[in-house]
Design an enzyme around this catalytic site. Structure first.
Site, mmCIF file in Angstrom:
data_model
loop_
_atom_site.group_PDB
_atom_site.id
_atom_site.type_symbol
_atom_site.label_atom_id
_atom_site.label_comp_id
_atom_site.label_asym_id
_atom_site.label_seq_id
_atom_site.Cartn_x
_atom_site.Cartn_y
_atom_site.Cartn_z
ATOM 1 N N ASP A 46 0.821 -1.205 0.000
ATOM 2 C CA ASP A 46 0.000 0.000 0.000
ATOM 3 C C ASP A 46 0.856 1.258 0.000
ATOM 4 O O ASP A 46 1.816 1.361 0.773
ATOM 5 C CB ASP A 46 -0.876 -0.010 1.261
ATOM 6 C CG ASP A 46 -1.710 1.238 1.378
ATOM 7 O OD1 ASP A 46 -2.618 1.406 0.561
ATOM 8 O OD2 ASP A 46 -1.429 2.063 2.273
ATOM 9 N N GLU A 59 1.623 -0.501 -5.189
ATOM 10 C CA GLU A 59 0.819 0.618 -5.685
ATOM 11 C C GLU A 59 1.740 1.779 -6.057
ATOM 12 O O GLU A 59 2.466 2.280 -5.200
ATOM 13 C CB GLU A 59 -0.149 1.038 -4.572
ATOM 14 C CG GLU A 59 -1.127 2.084 -4.997
ATOM 15 C CD GLU A 59 -1.971 2.589 -3.825
ATOM 16 O OE1 GLU A 59 -3.125 2.951 -4.067
ATOM 17 O OE2 GLU A 59 -1.467 2.652 -2.689
HETATM 18 C C1 BGC Z 1 -5.125 2.850 -0.083
HETATM 19 C C2 BGC Z 1 -6.176 3.714 0.522
HETATM 20 C C3 BGC Z 1 -5.655 4.242 1.834
HETATM 21 C C4 BGC Z 1 -4.274 4.905 1.658
HETATM 22 C C5 BGC Z 1 -3.601 5.118 2.960
HETATM 23 C C6 BGC Z 1 -4.059 3.897 -0.376
HETATM 24 O O1 BGC Z 1 -3.292 3.764 -1.385
HETATM 25 O O2 BGC Z 1 -5.523 2.136 -1.213
HETATM 26 O O3 BGC Z 1 -7.403 3.058 0.688
HETATM 27 O O4 BGC Z 1 -6.551 5.179 2.340
HETATM 28 O O5 BGC Z 1 -3.439 4.135 0.867
HETATM 29 O O6 BGC Z 1 -3.207 3.899 3.512
#
Ligand code: BGC
Length: 550
Positions: A215, A284
């Site tokens: 993430d 991501e």
């Molecule tokens: C997640 C979100 C989250 C954020 C902070 C993002 O990239 O997909 O849902 O709020 O990271 O953790």
């Protein structure tokens, strides 16, 4: 603030020994809204376990489960208070082990979310760190003194609104948070913090997970000199940002996307996972110039696949899909993408087509198209049912991001509605009791049980397509070459050695025709056919074919 010393050089890692994930179809579960197994109105691990057949019959290869760890749920689980515990709302570690065993028995791999960049402000690491400047974890988070006038140390902003700095009276310092103030930012420049995170990864690898979705991983490192971000020229907000948000008015040169990430964190994590065998890292990667960084991360930089935002925001049109995929492939060479049209952060794909309330044909076309793109596609729960975005009023919002940016941006609740399992049951069969957010009634007619029973349903036809896809090396691992049809058609060829597949989609909703170089032999289609040497598509039709010789 962490000192870095000299930046270690990122060497290029060798390829994975086991590359099962290349071309695999992933399916994302956002647990709170997937299925409620214990009747408290909140989706949970037991509920997921009971619905794994839905995924096995659909024919996906792996699931990625969004966070289910202990959390005060300020950001619905992305604020972790204990990395090694399941939140009681979601069940227990034993529930997770049972879910994993059942998934594996069905041939489904399981990726879990891993949040290296921040924790909850209730995490014991942070509770200790904030106490004073001399405790053993004093430097585990990003702390900084105020400027002489008392204001925050620099101009960095939170994605979720306001300054990225929050005052902590115990230390008389600010701490950094790229998201909510309840999500303090870990300082990964500190080796002991990285070691602690690798230990967390080890814990889940030992339990048998098949990989991690990392993430917000590019937020893991910041400029230790805390230099101000420069302003950004006009242009659409980068993926993940609210439109018109101040965060989108900066170039994020110093608060994210730092070069240390590969050598200091991704590569050690990659090596650890490689030692276990058969595991995968999906990271991501968003924001400006993401393609260059995706190229670096996925060509031996420590990520196996990058989860990009190019197809997750904005209108879905033939030209945008082509530009995103062609541009990315040209940039990343041997790197690997994981494409998605929907997830728990963005407006659902059918609601991003250029028409209101698109018909079923369009809702089927979207996941089929996604699974024809090069890389590994990731479906989001409800894509297989054709669910659209729920439009909510301010009173119904639960997402702090939406509450902060209403009414310009309604937040992420509209894509996080309870799944409709049974058309005839209260709350769509998601739960026996009132769910944490009201069931969205318009989704009832798309309930899973109804779609299982109808041979022409989106679920059944997508399952048939995924079964076909499994047999096609060109669709799983082939490269891509775009063709030039006229109008809002999208046409491309996937090829892997001798195997070739021509794919044509009508993304304009008006139908059209396309004459390839030679007469194609149709393999699978929806509202389309071949007449003479032409491919004829009715509105939202698509056709996959063996290209003719010529
Ligand atoms: C997640 C979100 C989250 C954020 C902070 C993002 O990239 O997909 O849902 O709020 O990271 O953790």
């Amino acid at each position: 603030m962490g000192a870095t010393g000299r930046l270690p050089r990122a060497e290029r890692l060798p390829p994975r020994r086991d590359r099962w994930w290349r071309g695999a179809v992933l399916y994302q579960i956002w647990p709170r809204s997937f299925a409620d197994g214990n009747g408290d109105g909140i989706g949970d691990l037991r509920g997921i376990g009971e619905r794994l057949d839905h995924l096995a019959r659909l024919g996906v290869d792996a699931v990625w489960i969004s966070p289910f760890y202990e959390s005060p749920m300020r950001d619905f689980g992305y604020d972790i208070a204990d990395h090694r515990a399941v939140d009681p709302q979601f069940g227990t570690l034993e529930d997770f082990d049972r879910l994993l065993a059942r998934a594996h028995a069905l041939g489904l791999r399981v990726l879990v979310d891993f949040v290296p960049s921040h924790t909850s402000d209730r995490h014991p690491w942070f509770l200790e760190s904030r106490e004073d400047r001399g405790n053993p974890r004093a430097d585990w988070y990003v702390w900084a003194d105020p400027r002489p006038d008392g204001t925050p140390p620099n101009n960095w902003l939170s994605v979720f609104g306001g300054s990225a700095w929050q005052w902590e009276p115990r230390r008389g310092q600010y701490y950094l948070h790229n998201f909510l103030k309840e999500q303090p930012d870990l300082d990964l420049h500190r080796p002991e913090v990285r070691e602690a995170l690798l230990d967390v990864a080890r814990f889940w690898l030992e339990r048998g997970v098949d990989g991690f979705r990392l993430d917000a991983v590019e937020f893991a490192f910041h400029d230790p000199r805390l230099r101000n971000n420069p302003p950004r020229r006009e242009g659409p907000a980068p993926g993940g940002a609210a439109p018109d948000s101040p965060w989108a008015m900066q170039r994020h040169r110093f608060d994210k996307g730092r070069a240390e990430l590969n050598a200091l964190f991704l590569q050690p994590l990659w090596r650890l996972t490689e030692a276990y065998g058969g595991r995968v890292l999906l990271g991501e990667v968003t924001g400006e110039h993401a393609r260059a960084r995706i190229a670096r991360h996925t060509n031996g930089g420590g990520l196996d696949m990058a989860y990009g935002f190019d197809l997750l925001t904005g209108e879905i049109t033939a030209s945008r899909v082509r530009e995103a995929v062609e541009g990315m492939q040209a940039r990343i060479g041997g790197g690997w993408m994981c494409w998605a049209f929907s997830n728990h952060d963005v407006r659902r794909a059918p609601s991003r087509l250029p028409v209101a309330d698109p018909p079923d044909a369009a809702r089927l076309l979207l996941p089929v198209l996604l699974c024809c793109l090069p890389g590994s596609p990731c479906l989001y729960q409800g894509d297989e049912l054709g669910l659209e975005e729920a439009e909510l009023s301010f009173e119904d919002l639960r997402d702090p991001f939406g509450i902060a940016f209403w009414p310009r941006f309604p937040g992420r609740d509209g894509c996080r509605m309870p799944m409709p399992w049974k058309a005839g049951a209260p709350h769509g069969g998601f739960s026996e009791t009132t769910p944490w957010i009201p069931f969205h009634e318009p989704h009832r007619r798309r309930a899973a049980d109804r779609q299982y029973a109808e041979p022409g349903s989106i679920y059944r036809r997508l399952a048939a397509f995924l079964a076909f896809r499994r047999t096609q090396p060109a669709l799983r691992e082939g490269d891509i070459r775009f063709l030039d049809p006229t109008g809002p058609l999208l046409a491309f060829e996937r090829r892997r050695s001798e195997s070739r597949i021509l794919c044509v989609f009508d993304l304009g909703g008006e139908g059209g025709s396309f004459r390839p170089a030679a007469r194609p032999r149709p393999l699978l289609s929806s509202a389309a056919g071949v007449s003479g040497t032409r491919i004829e598509l009715a509105p939202w039709g698509f056709l996959l074919a063996e290209p003719g010789e010529g």
